[in-house]
Design a protein around this motif. Structure first.
Motif, PDB file in Angstrom:
ATOM      1  N   LEU A  54       0.832  -1.206   0.000  1.00 27.61           N
ATOM      2  CA  LEU A  54       0.000   0.000   0.000  1.00 27.61           C
ATOM      3  C   LEU A  54       0.866   1.255   0.000  1.00 27.61           C
ATOM      4  O   LEU A  54       0.575   2.226  -0.689  1.00 27.61           O
ATOM      5  CB  LEU A  54      -0.917   0.002   1.220  1.00 27.61           C
ATOM      6  CG  LEU A  54      -1.889  -1.174   1.314  1.00 27.61           C
ATOM      7  CD1 LEU A  54      -2.784  -1.028   2.534  1.00 27.61           C
ATOM      8  CD2 LEU A  54      -2.745  -1.265   0.051  1.00 27.61           C
ATOM      9  N   LYS A  55       1.948   1.215   0.787  1.00 34.78           N
ATOM     10  CA  LYS A  55       2.847   2.365   0.835  1.00 34.78           C
ATOM     11  C   LYS A  55       3.409   2.650  -0.550  1.00 34.78           C
ATOM     12  O   LYS A  55       3.534   3.798  -0.964  1.00 34.78           O
ATOM     13  CB  LYS A  55       3.992   2.100   1.799  1.00 34.78           C
ATOM     14  CG  LYS A  55       3.614   2.352   3.239  1.00 34.78           C
ATOM     15  CD  LYS A  55       4.842   2.338   4.136  1.00 34.78           C
ATOM     16  CE  LYS A  55       4.428   2.447   5.586  1.00 34.78           C
ATOM     17  NZ  LYS A  55       5.434   1.855   6.482  1.00 34.78           N
ATOM     18  N   GLU A  64      -5.830   1.403   8.628  1.00 34.86           N
ATOM     19  CA  GLU A  64      -7.086   0.693   8.768  1.00 34.86           C
ATOM     20  C   GLU A  64      -7.016  -0.676   8.068  1.00 34.86           C
ATOM     21  O   GLU A  64      -7.361  -1.712   8.640  1.00 34.86           O
ATOM     22  CB  GLU A  64      -8.178   1.557   8.145  1.00 34.86           C
ATOM     23  CG  GLU A  64      -9.586   1.099   8.458  1.00 34.86           C
ATOM     24  CD  GLU A  64     -10.566   1.840   7.558  1.00 34.86           C
ATOM     25  OE1 GLU A  64     -11.524   1.221   7.094  1.00 34.86           O
ATOM     26  OE2 GLU A  64     -10.326   3.049   7.289  1.00 34.86           O
ATOM     27  N   ARG A  65      -6.543  -0.637   6.820  1.00 41.44           N
ATOM     28  CA  ARG A  65      -6.522  -1.887   6.067  1.00 41.44           C
ATOM     29  C   ARG A  65      -5.550  -2.908   6.646  1.00 41.44           C
ATOM     30  O   ARG A  65      -5.828  -4.111   6.663  1.00 41.44           O
ATOM     31  CB  ARG A  65      -6.190  -1.608   4.598  1.00 41.44           C
ATOM     32  CG  ARG A  65      -7.426  -1.134   3.832  1.00 41.44           C
ATOM     33  CD  ARG A  65      -7.124  -0.649   2.461  1.00 41.44           C
ATOM     34  NE  ARG A  65      -6.668  -1.702   1.570  1.00 41.44           N
ATOM     35  CZ  ARG A  65      -6.356  -1.491   0.287  1.00 41.44           C
ATOM     36  NH1 ARG A  65      -6.455  -0.265  -0.229  1.00 41.44           N
ATOM     37  NH2 ARG A  65      -5.944  -2.479  -0.471  1.00 41.44           N
ATOM     38  N   LEU A  85      -7.788 -10.526  10.212  1.00 42.92           N
ATOM     39  CA  LEU A  85      -8.230 -11.633   9.373  1.00 42.92           C
ATOM     40  C   LEU A  85      -7.308 -12.843   9.524  1.00 42.92           C
ATOM     41  O   LEU A  85      -7.756 -13.984   9.545  1.00 42.92           O
ATOM     42  CB  LEU A  85      -8.226 -11.177   7.905  1.00 42.92           C
ATOM     43  CG  LEU A  85      -9.173 -11.892   6.954  1.00 42.92           C
ATOM     44  CD1 LEU A  85     -10.608 -11.571   7.323  1.00 42.92           C
ATOM     45  CD2 LEU A  85      -8.892 -11.457   5.529  1.00 42.92           C
ATOM     46  N   VAL A  86      -6.015 -12.602   9.626  1.00 44.20           N
ATOM     47  CA  VAL A  86      -5.088 -13.735   9.780  1.00 44.20           C
ATOM     48  C   VAL A  86      -4.767 -13.980  11.256  1.00 44.20           C
ATOM     49  O   VAL A  86      -3.788 -14.648  11.587  1.00 44.20           O
ATOM     50  CB  VAL A  86      -3.782 -13.523   8.979  1.00 44.20           C
ATOM     51  CG1 VAL A  86      -4.067 -13.479   7.492  1.00 44.20           C
ATOM     52  CG2 VAL A  86      -3.045 -12.282   9.431  1.00 44.20           C
ATOM     53  N   ILE A  97       1.018 -14.058   4.054  1.00 44.19           N
ATOM     54  CA  ILE A  97      -0.280 -14.115   3.383  1.00 44.19           C
ATOM     55  C   ILE A  97      -0.985 -12.767   3.469  1.00 44.19           C
ATOM     56  O   ILE A  97      -1.509 -12.256   2.481  1.00 44.19           O
ATOM     57  CB  ILE A  97      -1.139 -15.236   4.006  1.00 44.19           C
ATOM     58  CG1 ILE A  97      -0.518 -16.592   3.642  1.00 44.19           C
ATOM     59  CG2 ILE A  97      -2.574 -15.150   3.508  1.00 44.19           C
ATOM     60  CD1 ILE A  97      -1.094 -17.748   4.411  1.00 44.19           C
ATOM     61  N   ALA A  98      -0.938 -12.176   4.654  1.00 42.52           N
ATOM     62  CA  ALA A  98      -1.571 -10.869   4.830  1.00 42.52           C
ATOM     63  C   ALA A  98      -0.940  -9.844   3.892  1.00 42.52           C
ATOM     64  O   ALA A  98      -1.625  -9.044   3.260  1.00 42.52           O
ATOM     65  CB  ALA A  98      -1.429 -10.413   6.280  1.00 42.52           C
ATOM     66  N   ARG A  99       0.384  -9.883   3.799  1.00 42.74           N
ATOM     67  CA  ARG A  99       1.092  -8.921   2.970  1.00 42.74           C
ATOM     68  C   ARG A  99       0.676  -9.040   1.504  1.00 42.74           C
ATOM     69  O   ARG A  99       0.576  -8.041   0.788  1.00 42.74           O
ATOM     70  CB  ARG A  99       2.595  -9.162   3.102  1.00 42.74           C
ATOM     71  CG  ARG A  99       3.425  -8.140   2.397  1.00 42.74           C
ATOM     72  CD  ARG A  99       4.896  -8.415   2.564  1.00 42.74           C
ATOM     73  NE  ARG A  99       5.294  -9.632   1.856  1.00 42.74           N
ATOM     74  CZ  ARG A  99       6.549 -10.027   1.726  1.00 42.74           C
ATOM     75  NH1 ARG A  99       7.522  -9.328   2.275  1.00 42.74           N
ATOM     76  NH2 ARG A  99       6.841 -11.135   1.072  1.00 42.74           N
TER      77      ARG A  99
END
Ligand SMILES: Nc1ncnc2c1ncn2[C@@H]1O[C@H](COP(=O)(O)OP(=O)(O)OP(=O)(O)O)[C@@H](O)[C@H]1O
Ligand SMILES: Nc1ncnc2c1ncn2[C@@H]1O[C@H](COP(=O)(O)OP(=O)(O)OP(=O)(O)O)[C@@H](O)[C@H]1O
Ligand SMILES: [Mg+2]
Ligand SMILES: [Mg+2]
Lengths: 338, 378, 275, 305, 378
Positions: free
Chosen positions: B102-103, B114-115, B122-123, B146-148
């Motif tokens: 995102l950055k 937030e995200r 979630l993980v 996985i989150a990344r």
């Protein structure tokens, strides 16, 4: 290999350690000596007299013969670093030309024996490229010479010359006078391209510099005949430094007699002639003794005549600790300057 | 599952002289969970890297969302990867790792925060934001990876043996979590593993690769129950594979002959012909035995060993020619004692016929069939 | 060709060009050195004409060869000493635990990071204060101190890459520690030992500062001799000597490369035949 | 929770007994192996530094002899402005050299790290070979190349790119070029090893997450290879300060560096205590840098390639 | 299996402040195949290394053949090790690796040759003598490592996850081969693994270790069927573990209450008392379900998912409090549809009671038992 140095003083030495200036002597001559006497010669080269002092004072280095600068003779003698020479065994001393001076501190030549004719720290300039006529030492500070000056880096030579130029004595220990000399040198330094240790020959020859305060006009002349017309020593109103070199034997040497044999041999005309042929230099010996060993026209070298002239207009000081440390502090400051 | 999102067309990959991927054709549907399964060195990672664009195919074409991969740099695509060894940035903490994508895209700070927090939730890694990567256990690292990848909302997520380094217990847990995530987010997963159980548990379809060749691509059930090649039959689950030739073929049934005996299989569409070389694959749990011969079968063996695995007992039965047959039974079921001679058979629909060429000594098979076999008893 | 491949290609060309330029920088002085070994001028600053007289002179100059011989001797002994002490230490420290180990392992790195002149002086102090005469031995000691960390580090890197359990496997199979060291550990770290030795040898061969501080009257090494000449102009004879040394090492390396090439070709052939 | 606490309490009294037991032979073997290097480092690394420290508090005597009289003067002396300028100059030269060496060396290191293992070995040897032969002769070749009638000026004059010979020798430019030449190979080695160690997967991961080459370099490659860069900095900066030959030969000796200053104290000025004090300060500064380096996560082993 | 050959007595191992092995007591019989099983980092390797003498116990004593290990150097013992990563000598070829132990003992050359060739035959590596180690595949390396250890005819062979690096297929093969070798040569094997299936297949006895504590040591069947601790129940195979307290206890049966419902277990020796905290472990294949309540049981759940694993289908059933229960069925058996509510139960002898302390909200349990539970649907 190692370990051969410690043979006793009474017994016959099979080798001696000598400490000499680079670019003066001929290793062929040393080899001839070995051939003649069976004594091997281990040569080390000096880049600075002070280095010798360090090594002798610490006593870890065992030299048998050293090639000493006149300025340091007094210090060495005063500190009992030298052994007395046996003048009887130096039979060739009689070959030495008249007028070769004795060193300050050893006027009777008890500890030292001249090994080369005097040299001079003169201002040598390139007749074609030097933009100004140099008539005094301070002319070196002329802005027109920017980046064209080469200079020796010996403190005594520099400060002595500056002091003399200012009308003081070269051996002055007065802070104010040395400081003034330092100011002069600082101005000159802005013009200096390079400080050189032993020789400005390459800087002059390759055109890097057009003027040099240096020791080796004679070497320059010897290097190529082209240089005879190209370079000259400036005639200035103050005196130049004269320096002589002397053979001497450190007090710590255990092979004094072999050392004397070596010194005597190096006063032989053919041995010296070998050195001159290789490196040039004003002959130390009487002309009639050595001339036949030298190439034809050797005496035509303009430096020889020039040096004879300079002899009358020169100074020579004996340095001591205080002088060195005083000058060194200023030298550091000088060098720290941008 | 409808639109094709990734397609490989006649893809070939050579590394120097090494032919690593051979004429591969696969279409992957949107939202599908496709697993690439095969032994070590078969070309799974290479295939994945070609989809992600880190390698280009030597020949053929790969399209992602209808566009050839060669046209775009890896960083310009909607595909993300979970690397085999996680490849987390050791110089960043968990938050920064997850926020990285995102950055890079210059998403506003507030939104990033937030995200990322939502993703970590979630993980199941809330509260771990500030942790350094070195302080995380294997399973946690894997979830960060996985989150990344997921935070970028990729259209396709590529996962290269993401669970390979975890121990059995943790692996089982993560399998379930991953599968849930995939369903929840509706992302297409291309998943690499060499663990067949993992593949069977998680996938919509499995592509089985052997030495660069796509051997079969199908649903787990079909792969398991109807392997197309001997390799697939042998690789997925345990299997007893017997090389044979067709001796008779009538009434939608075929009698096949091996060097050590005879058996019968179904042939519903009469696709077999006499003298066809075939192989039959029978799972250990489907291999039956009896003390008397069964009609249509003529395979005799001696029970050599019982091996206990949890609540299952494996019987090892050796045929005359030394072939080993595995028979699995539950503890509660009847076993044959060690040293006993038994007749082997299977329910007709449990003998899976594989039509692959192989070498069988046809004469020897016919001899046996001639009924000579019954004499030799140890 | 598509854009990506083109981009890749340009990048690779640029980087290769850069490397070539850097190596040009590395080798320009070498070329000059070689060329000026044929210079007909004693001061050797300005090109004055071609001559091979320096080579002739070099081959008759026993003095210079002696100096070179001594330098070589010092370098070889230093290398051996450094490699033996460094190897044993690197291996020993892998699983030794004792008080002060950290101090010692850290101190091994000092010679790399403190300026050579400081190391030279500090070592000289040990000898002067200890009343030890300077000799070839002191030079070797000083140089060994200088090269020790390089040997230690390269071998340590190798050991870290080595599977430590092969040593245990050897003990487990009944070999005692010495047998294990000779037959298992040493063969495994040979590449590290070799590159450590290469480093050590090149450092010792070219060392000036430590050597000149720790040298006695009899010992002059090649770098010392060169340094004494430098301000006046290094004699082309020295250039001739270094050219020869350089030539020999280049040839050795080329030989190695050719050997590798031949190996590769034979392997390729074998492969081709087996296919 | 409570259970483990209990266990810890139970275990405490035994703590002293918990030392690793080792058999006698294991100990003997380790003494034989570690002995020589330990003795060596105590005698020739640690002891010299202690002596140096000791010497730095002594007094200078006549003829440069050392008088064993305790004094702080040598350290006080350093605060004279004379020495500041020397230090400043050294720093300027050293910083420029370091900066340029790292900038030039990093791409080279990256290149060597990314070729085949064999090629990288050959390139490394090729890089080291010129210094292998003789650093001094090579430096002298620079004198030959850079002077007014030297190879480079001749070349440029012949191409009519310049009208007058350039001043290339005897200035800071020449010094920095020479220094770079001397230290570049040593700076490349640690950067090479840290780039080689860098997991290539991380770069792919970064690209995979949408970062372009520049961003990837700034955010991933650079931070992760920083230990190698720092090692290169140390390996360039420190010798730069101490190596007096380059300034002597190529700088024309018009500027004094700390190395020259120390060298002079031990030779020309013969003020050993002051020289020792200078050396000590330098050593302390360096140890501090190393300390920071290891604290930053650097590995001392990277310093030796 | 008779004489004790290795015995660990009150062995403790500390690494600094790290208590790695805790008061371990084990006797290993001659010819036994003992497996040390436990999760990563539990101390298996450490235990093995203490037996082999590479580490000494901090406290306690280890005897091999009646003699304390501290007395001898590692190279003076009749114990050999197969290392986890093989630890083959990379500078020697296969022959030299295997011959190493004999060469060290200065066995005559002819004899070495004969024995090495015989050994290589035993591990099915004839013809590989001249191969370099780097040219061998994982499985082959592993067999070389075994041959190298066995050739010394050790009394005890220690194996540290010898099959850890192999893929499933190869691992299965090697398990069988190893077990055969051990039987044939009659050597005591101490075998480390973290793969429970491997342990169950191969061992005479299994020692289960958790964080340095020996949790249980027993035969595979007993470990599987009668785990003594929750850890063992959870670690060996899949298990549904429910914490409960005893509510009633009569007729060799006990009714136990969980926070979400009630169940019944056997109590043949009446060792349970009312209010005892217990746990019940039920394997997924033993967990039954029905659409109507079963007597003695009161556990309700909703089917959340079906997962296909080969020929098994896992049903995930969620209880009211979120606990997940796994139920395994074969494909051929009946399943409950996703979303359906079912009642869970088990055959009385399939609910294994574990007497370990735990925390259960006693009041909540009693409330449920009071019969309130039936209302909350969804
Ligand atoms: N960069 C490369 N250069 C040359 N050969 C390669 C390269 N990468 C992989 N290979 C070879 O290609 C083949 C396939 O490799 P790949 O990594 O795709 O296997 P894999 O199926 O992922 O195996 P694993 O399960 O072990 O990860 C292997 O034989 C490997 O040695
Ligand atoms: N030399 C050592 N120094 C300090 N701690 C150690 C050492 N060796 C092992 N440990 C620690 O001891 C514990 C047990 O390690 P051990 O190697 O015995 O585990 P293991 O059961 O073999 O695990 P794995 O299945 O991962 O091989 C671990 O927490 C480990 O970190
Ligand atoms: Mg892979
Ligand atoms: Mg382990």
């Amino acid at each position: 290999g190692c370990g051969s140095s410690k043979s006793s003083s009474s017994g016959k030495a099979d080798s001696i350690n000598i400490l000499v200036w680079e670019g003066t002597w001929s290793e062929d001559a040393f080899k001839d000596f070995t051939k003649k006497t069976g004594i091997k010669v281990n040569v080390s080269y000096i880049d600075n007299t002070d280095t010798i002092i360090s090594k002798l004072v610490e006593g870890n280095a065992n030299y048998d013969v050293i090639d000493l600068e006149s300025a340091y003779v007094k210090t060495f003698v005063d500190n009992d670093l030298l052994a007395k020479l046996d003048n009887k065994s130096l039979t060739n001393k009689k070959n030495i030309a008249d007028g070769i001076p004795a060193a300050t501190g050893d006027e009777k030549m008890e500890y030292t024996c001249p090994d080369m004719a005097p040299g001079y720290t003169g201002i040598v300039y390139n007749k074609e490229t030097c933009p100004i006529k140099i008539t005094k030492f301070s002319d070196l500070a002329d802005p027109k010479l920017k980046g064209q000056v080469a200079m020796v880096n010996s403190t005594i030579s520099l400060y002595g010359a500056a002091l003399e130029a200012l009308g003081y004595k070269a051996s002055s220990k007065k802070e104010s006078e040395v400081k003034e000399a330092n100011e002069l040198l600082k101005r000159i330094k802005t013009n200096v391209k390079a400080f050189v240790g032993e020789s400005a020959v390459s800087q002059l020859e390759n055109g890097e510099c057009s003027v040099a305060l240096c020791w080796d006009y004679i070497t320059l002349c010897n290097d190529s005949k082209d240089n005879w017309d190209k370079f000259a020593v400036a005639d200035i109103d103050s005196d130049y430094e004269m320096f002589c070199q002397y053979w001497s034997v450190p007090a710590s040497s255990e092979k004094k007699s072999a050392a004397e044999k070596f010194i005597n041999y190096m006063l032989e005309p053919d041995a010296l002639a070998k050195c001159y042929k290789e490196n040039g230099g004003a002959p130390l010996l009487k002309a009639d003794v050595i001339k036949s060993y030298l190439p034809d026209g050797y005496y035509d070298n303009p430096a020889i005549a020039e040096y004879e002239k300079l002899e009358k207009k020169s100074w020579c000081v004996a340095v001591d600790d205080d002088l060195i440390s005083l000058m060194d502090t200023y030298y550091t400051e000088l060098m720290g300057e941008d | 599952m409808s639109k094709t999102i990734v397609s490989l067309m006649n893809v070939e990959k050579w590394y120097g002289d090494n032919h690593v991927v051979k004429n591969m054709n696969v279409n992957i549907a949107e939202g599908e969970f496709l697993t690439l399964l095969g032994p070590s060195g078969c070309g799974k990672t290479t295939t994945l890297r070609m989809i992600s664009g880190f390698e280009l195919p030597t020949m053929g074409m790969i399209k992602v969302q209808g566009e050839s991969v060669e046209k775009k740099e890896p960083y310009q695509r909607d595909v993300n990867t979970v690397f085999q060894n996680y490849a987390l940035f050791p110089n960043m903490n968990v938050f920064d790792n997850v926020a990285y994508g995102l950055k890079v895209k210059k998403v506003p700070k507030d939104e990033i925060k937030e995200r990322v927090l939502h993703m970590l939730k979630l993980v199941q890694l809330e509260g771990f934001e500030k942790r350094r990567i070195t302080q995380m256990s294997g399973g946690q690292k894997q979830r960060v990876a996985i989150a990344r990848a997921l935070i970028n909302r990729p259209k396709v997520l590529l996962l290269d043996e993401p669970l390979g380094a975890l121990d059995l217990k943790l692996r089982k847990q993560m399998q379930i979590e991953l599968k849930r995530l995939q369903k929840k987010l509706g992302i297409t997963f291309v998943y690499v593993t060499h663990d067949q159980e993992e593949a069977l548990t998680m996938s919509d379809r499995i592509a089985i690769i052997n030495q660069g060749v796509l051997e079969q691509i199908d649903t787990p059930i079909n792969i398991y129950q109807h392997p197309k090649t001997k390799f697939v039959a042998g690789f997925i689950g345990e299997s007893n594979i017997l090389d044979a030739i067709v001796l008779e073929d009538h009434d939608h049934k075929a009698v096949i002959g091996m060097e050590v005996g005879r058996g019968t299989v179904e042939d519903p569409d009469d696709s077999l012909a006499v003298n066809d070389p075939v192989s039959v694959s029978v799972r250990p749990e489907n291999m039956l035995f009896s003390e008397t011969p069964i009609e249509g079968f003529n395979l005799k063996g001696v029970v050599k060993e019982h091996i206990y695995v949890g609540n299952i007992i494996k019987m090892m039965i050796t045929l005359n020619d030394g072939t080993e047959i595995k028979v699995n039974r539950f503890r509660s079921e009847d076993l044959a004692d060690i040293g006993k001679m038994v007749y082997l058979y299977w329910e007709l629909d449990k003998g899976v016929v594989i039509k692959e060429k192989h070498l069988v000594n046809t004469d020897a098979v016919r001899d046996i069939e001639g009924g000579v076999a019954d004499d030799e008893d140890e | 060709m598509d854009k990506r491949k083109l981009k890749k290609k340009t990048l690779s060309v640029i980087s290769k060009l850069y490397v070539i330029l850097i190596f040009l920088f590395f080798y320009a002085p070498v070329v000059v050195m070689v060329v000026f070994s044929f210079n007909d001028s004693r001061a050797n600053v300005v090109w004055q004409g071609f001559t091979t007289k320096w080579y002739t002179k070099l081959f008759q100059d026993t003095e210079l060869w002696m100096v070179f011989g001594k330098t070589l001797f010092i370098a070889v002994v230093t290398t051996l000493l450094g490699v033996v002490v460094g190897t044993m230490g690197a291996v020993g420290f892998m699983n030794a635990k004792f008080k002060g180990k950290k101090l010692i392992t850290n101190s091994i790195y000092f010679p790399i990071v403190i300026p050579e002149i400081v190391l030279a002086i500090a070592t000289l102090l040990v000898f002067t204060q200890g009343g030890i005469d300077l000799s070839m031995g002191t030079i070797i000691i000083g140089n060994t101190t200088l090269v020790l960390p390089y040997v230690y580090i390269t071998i340590k890197a190798r050991l870290v890459g080595m599977d430590p359990s092969i040593e245990e496997a050897s003990l487990d199979l009944g070999a005692n520690r010495f047998y294990t060291f000779m037959h298992v550990t040493l063969p495994a770290i040979v590449p590290g030992v070799m590159s450590g030795a290469f480093m050590a040898f090149s450092l010792a061969l070219d060392d000036l500062i430590i050597t000149s501080f720790l040298a006695n009257a009899e010992t002059a090494t090649l770098p010392m001799k060169v340094y004494s000449m430098i301000k006046k102009g290094v004699s082309p004879e020295i250039n001739a000597l270094t050219t020869i040394i350089f030539g020999v090492s280049m040839v050795a390396m080329l030989a190695y490369l050719i050997k590798e090439l031949v190996n590769m070709i034979t392997i390729r052939r074998k492969k081709a035949r087996s296919i | 929770m409570t259970k483990t606490n209990e266990e810890q309490l139970l275990a405490k009294p035994n703590k002293r007994k918990r030392k690793d037991k080792k058999s006698f032979k294991t100990r003997l073997a380790s003494i034989i192996m570690c002995g020589p290097i330990s003795v060596w480092s105590v005698l020739f690394i640690i002891l010299p530094i202690i002596l140096l420290a000791f010497m730095s508090f002594m007094t200078k005597g006549p003829l440069g002899r050392v008088v064993y009289k305790f004094t702080f003067e040598n350290y006080a002396e350093m605060f004279k402005p004379v020495y500041f300028t020397v230090i400043k100059q050294s720093l300027i030269i050293a910083l420029w050299t370091t900066l340029l060496t790292v900038l030039l060396g990093y791409p080279l290191a990256a290149f060597i790290a990314n070729v085949k293992k064999k090629t990288s070995g050959i390139l490394t040897v090729l890089m080291m070979l010129p210094l292998w032969v003789s650093g001094l002769v090579i430096l002298y070749s620079f004198v030959i190349m850079l002077n007014k009638t030297g190879v480079i000026n001749q070349f440029l004059l012949n191409l009519h790119l310049i009208k007058k010979p350039l001043n290339l020798l005897y200035n800071n430019f020449a010094v920095i070029v020479g220094m770079i030449y001397m230290f570049l190979p040593f700076a490349v080695l640690p950067m090479f090893s840290s780039i080689e160690k860098l997991d290539k997967g991380l770069i792919e991961a970064s690209k995979d997450l949408g970062a372009g080459p520049v961003k990837t370099f700034m955010k991933v490659t650079l931070p992760l290879t920083s230990p190698g860069i720092f090692a290169a900095v140390i390996l360039t900066f420190i010798p730069c300060i101490g190596y007096y030959m380059v300034t002597d030969m190529l700088g024309g000796g018009t500027n004094m560096m700390v190395g020259n200053l120390i060298y002079r104290q031990f030779t020309i000025s013969r003020n050993w205590p002051f020289g020792a004090a200078l050396a000590m300060v330098l050593a302390i500064v360096i140890f501090l840098m190393l300390f920071i380096y290891t604290k930053l996560g650097g590995d001392l082993d990277d310093l030796g390639a």
